[in-house]
Scaffold this active site. Structure first.
Site, PDB file in Angstrom:
ATOM      1  N   GLY A  52       0.857  -1.182   0.000  1.00 23.70           N
ATOM      2  CA  GLY A  52       0.000   0.000   0.000  1.00 23.70           C
ATOM      3  C   GLY A  52       0.897   1.237   0.000  1.00 23.70           C
ATOM      4  N   ARG A  94       9.980  -1.426  -5.180  1.00 24.56           N
ATOM      5  CA  ARG A  94       8.661  -1.347  -5.815  1.00 24.56           C
ATOM      6  C   ARG A  94       8.571  -0.003  -6.550  1.00 24.56           C
ATOM      7  NH1 ARG A  94       3.638  -3.454  -2.921  1.00 24.56           N
ATOM      8  NH2 ARG A  94       3.178  -3.749  -5.127  1.00 24.56           N
ATOM      9  N   GLN A 206      -5.834  -8.653  -2.467  1.00 31.22           N
ATOM     10  CA  GLN A 206      -5.821  -7.728  -1.322  1.00 31.22           C
ATOM     11  C   GLN A 206      -7.237  -7.354  -0.879  1.00 31.22           C
ATOM     12  OE1 GLN A 206      -3.939  -7.394  -4.073  1.00 31.22           O
ATOM     13  NE2 GLN A 206      -2.017  -6.334  -3.685  1.00 31.22           N
ATOM     14  N   ASP A 247      -1.677   4.970  -6.217  1.00 36.52           N
ATOM     15  CA  ASP A 247      -0.258   4.751  -5.931  1.00 36.52           C
ATOM     16  C   ASP A 247       0.612   5.879  -6.476  1.00 36.52           C
ATOM     17  OD1 ASP A 247       0.023   1.817  -4.778  1.00 36.52           O
ATOM     18  OD2 ASP A 247      -1.625   1.888  -6.197  1.00 36.52           O
ATOM     19  N   LYS A 258      -4.026  -0.103  -8.385  1.00 35.32           N
ATOM     20  CA  LYS A 258      -3.969  -1.553  -8.594  1.00 35.32           C
ATOM     21  C   LYS A 258      -4.624  -1.967  -9.909  1.00 35.32           C
ATOM     22  CE  LYS A 258      -2.289  -3.935  -6.482  1.00 35.32           C
ATOM     23  NZ  LYS A 258      -0.901  -4.367  -6.761  1.00 35.32           N
TER      24      LYS A 258
END
Ligand code: MRU
Length: 370
Positions: A52, A94, A206, A247, A258
């Site tokens: 997250g 990431r 998730q 994000d 996502k």
């Protein structure tokens, strides 16, 4: 937020030890894990024990503190080189969520103000605590602004408001409250009847494992749905509002979130369902404009698609292959929703249009409007 009867944050320090909730164990086990050094932090982010956008950033900020603590006590230059290298390795874990690099840069910048190693360690700790508290505060404010949207829908229809969300942008994805789920919690706590359609969010699920778990802990009515159900539910009038997290958000209001978010936005526009994106200002990347060409999309292991992981009826944890042995899989973690499909951006500063003016207003940046 509440877990059974105890209040938790998703990350916290206890004396000198840094603790997280291991999200790979949810929803079946609630496991608290200590991260002892900056390599533990790197691995926790890489292997998604924490995930997250907001939480990744805060964990990385604490990683700078741990790197400073473990750095060799030679010259100040050796110390700085070590900490910068560790930060670079953490940043490489990431690529899509911008909060990671944002938090690392903020920490490294802060450390330049100190003149001794001890001062740098103490500033790194204070800096991480500050980023964590700010994240929680901003998410709480997102809840206050976003809940008024849910409340006005309730005033109009006088019956339960159905919210659809994708992935997990709840308190587990931040330090507390969450982004997309914060308005839901606030509305629920204010007595507004609210129900959440939870996209399972393949391949790592998730939605099923984290969002459903969080909502259940807080007593918010919800229903888990297969990822492709949203369009059908919108056609049937069963979705009043879509709220997702983000994000990375560009200066023109394009949103990386996502994988699958874009398809929900297309369905929402076709069905005239308002589509909102909630995020703290740390998710803005003012250095880019066009999300579809400029945001790096993380590609993950194909086995996340080829296998499904869960608990069998005997309580054993199993990984099950769901395709032929030789079938290859593609696994993009995120997609980009263009600003034109987004009704509004819910931030700690209020709700703004998804365009250049709206985004610069989030930052109170008059120059950015032009
Ligand atoms: O891969 P993850 O679990 O780190 O994905 C990030 C997300 O949780 C979602 O994209 C979310 O909606 C935005 S982050 C708050």
């Amino acid at each position: 937020m509440r877990v059974k009867d105890t209040m938790f944050r998703s990350i916290w320090i206890d004396g000198e030890s840094l603790n997280i909730i291991d999200q790979t164990q949810l929803p079946h086990e609630f496991v608290v894990k200590e991260l002892r050094n900056s390599e533990d932090v790197r691995l926790a982010i890489k292997n998604m024990l924490v995930r997250g956008a907001g939480l990744i950033g805060v964990t990385a900020a604490y990683g700078v503190w741990l790197a400073a603590r473990e750095a060799p006590r030679g010259s100040l230059a050796d110390f700085d080189t070590y900490v910068n290298n560790r930060a670079r390795l953490i940043a490489a874990t990431r690529p899509t969520a911008v909060n990671l690099v944002w938090a690392l840069n903020r920490q490294l910048e802060k450390l330049t103000q100190a003149r001794t190693v001890e001062e740098k360690i103490s500033l790194a700790k204070l800096g991480a605590l500050g980023i964590a508290d700010e994240d929680a505060d901003f998410c709480k404010k997102i809840g206050q602004h976003g809940s008024s949207l849910i409340e006005s829908l309730y005033k109009k229809k006088q019956t339960t408001v159905n919210v659809l969300t994708h992935c997990n942008a709840g308190w587990l994805a931040f330090v507390d409250y969450g982004s997309a789920l914060s308005p839901v919690y606030a509305a629920h706590d204010n007595g507004v009847p609210v129900h959440v359609w939870v996209d399972e969010t393949r391949p790592r699920n998730q939605g099923a494992s984290l969002t459903a778990w969080e909502l259940a802990q807080h007593g918010v009515p919800h229903t888990l749905i297969a990822d492709n159900s949203g369009g059908h539910l919108m056609q049937k009038g069963e979705v009043d509002i879509v709220i997702t997290g983000a994000d990375r958000v560009t200066r023109l209001g394009d949103v990386a979130n996502k994988i699958g978010t874009y398809l929900k936005a297309l369905a929402a526009v076709d069905n005239k369902v308002p589509f909102y994106v909630a995020f703290p200002s740390s998710t803005l990347d003012m250095s880019i404009s066009d999300g579809t060409t400029e945001i790096e999309i993380e590609e993950r292991s194909e086995d996340e698609v080829r296998f499904v992981y869960g608990r069998d009826p005997r309580g054993n944890y199993v990984s099950v292959q769901i395709c032929p042995d030789k079938t290859r899989a593609g696994n993009w973690g995120f997609d980009v929703t263009p600003a034109r499909l987004i009704t509004g951006l819910i931030t700690e500063r209020g709700v703004f249009p998804a365009n250049k003016v709206g985004v610069s207003d989030i930052l109170g940046d008059a120059d950015g409007r032009n």
